[in-house]
Design an enzyme around this catalytic site. Sequence first.
Site, PDB file in Angstrom:
ATOM      1  N   HIS A 108       0.852  -1.199   0.000  1.00 50.13           N
ATOM      2  CA  HIS A 108       0.000   0.000   0.000  1.00 50.13           C
ATOM      3  C   HIS A 108       0.885   1.246   0.000  1.00 50.13           C
ATOM      4  O   HIS A 108       1.921   1.286   0.661  1.00 50.13           O
ATOM      5  CB  HIS A 108      -0.925  -0.009   1.219  1.00 50.13           C
ATOM      6  CG  HIS A 108      -1.982   1.041   1.141  1.00 50.13           C
ATOM      7  ND1 HIS A 108      -1.735   2.356   1.466  1.00 50.13           N
ATOM      8  CD2 HIS A 108      -3.273   0.978   0.717  1.00 50.13           C
ATOM      9  CE1 HIS A 108      -2.840   3.059   1.264  1.00 50.13           C
ATOM     10  NE2 HIS A 108      -3.785   2.251   0.808  1.00 50.13           N
TER      11      HIS A 108
ATOM     12  N   GLU B 180      -3.409   2.045  -7.610  1.00 51.18           N
ATOM     13  CA  GLU B 180      -3.773   3.154  -6.725  1.00 51.18           C
ATOM     14  C   GLU B 180      -2.774   4.297  -6.892  1.00 51.18           C
ATOM     15  O   GLU B 180      -1.713   4.293  -6.229  1.00 51.18           O
ATOM     16  CB  GLU B 180      -3.731   2.687  -5.268  1.00 51.18           C
ATOM     17  CG  GLU B 180      -4.687   1.562  -4.961  1.00 51.18           C
ATOM     18  CD  GLU B 180      -5.106   1.589  -3.500  1.00 51.18           C
ATOM     19  OE1 GLU B 180      -6.296   1.731  -3.251  1.00 51.18           O
ATOM     20  OE2 GLU B 180      -4.231   1.504  -2.627  1.00 51.18           O
TER      21      GLU B 180
HETATM   22  C1  PEP Z   1      -6.743   3.227   0.014  1.00 51.53           C
HETATM   23  O1  PEP Z   1      -6.461   3.373   1.200  1.00 51.53           O
HETATM   24  O2  PEP Z   1      -6.359   2.217  -0.579  1.00 51.53           O
HETATM   25  C2  PEP Z   1      -7.495   4.281  -0.672  1.00 51.53           C
HETATM   26  C3  PEP Z   1      -7.738   4.117  -1.935  1.00 51.53           C
HETATM   27  O3  PEP Z   1      -7.904   5.357   0.083  1.00 51.53           O
HETATM   28  P1  PEP Z   1      -8.936   6.519  -0.371  1.00 51.53           P
HETATM   29  O4  PEP Z   1     -10.149   5.834  -0.917  1.00 51.53           O
HETATM   30  O5  PEP Z   1      -9.180   7.286   0.858  1.00 51.53           O
HETATM   31  O6  PEP Z   1      -8.255   7.315  -1.451  1.00 51.53           O
END
Ligand code: PEP
Length: 235
Positions: free
Chosen positions: A86, A155
């Site tokens: 992450h 992400e």
């Molecule tokens: C995450 O923690 O993986 C994430 C995508 O957070 P957020 O939705 O707050 O951007």
Amino acid sequence: MIIASNFKTNHNRKSTKEFIEYIDAQNYFSEIRIFPPFTALSSFDLPPNIKVGVQDFYPVQNGSFTGEIGFEQLEEFDVNTVLVGHSERRHILGESQKVIVDKYNYAKQKECEIIYCVGEPKEVREQGIEAVMAYIWEQFDGIDIDYDELIVAYEPVWAIGTGLSASKDDIKEVLEHLRVKVKAPLLYGGSVKVETTQEILSIENCDGVLVGTASWKVENFSKMVEIADNKKEEK
Ligand code: PEP
């Protein structure tokens, strides 16, 4: 479709239990993953499509690693789903690719389902898609992309917890590139909201979402899963 909620450093034992019970009571059929803090783990009695996992772990069975959680502690709660890589662990907690690979390999050896997170920072995004993909492929160094229990979450760092989601076209482009080599399910994460879930789940190659902030209210997370359930019925 896979809909995952990352609690990060939010919720306690009581609110986590209430959250999970609320979701369980809806009888959704999408794949649901919930990542509470370690302290809220418990022996939840859930159907196979709902799994409670961990946001992190130390890659050992047990030992002398003050403050860390190993698999002896996780196995007590039948945890077999983990997040690895992450961006908050990479960029805030300073985890190197080596540490991430050690965790990945340990979880793999334990036959866990692994949600492996990749994504570029803002300065890389500004250089265009080639730079973005070069950065992301480096995050796969040492990672077995053919692992059966792998799920990949794209992400972008600049979209996490900022309220700024990547555009539909940007997500589509990155997922298309990933799909060439990665056969595992692909998720998008980065400021997903109830209002954007439908559109994001409609993107080609998108098999679900990993959600932080917007998922912490159970009613919101529930709506997201409902959207995923409805999408499956449409097909
Ligand atoms: C995450 O923690 O993986 C994430 C995508 O957070 P957020 O939705 O707050 O951007």
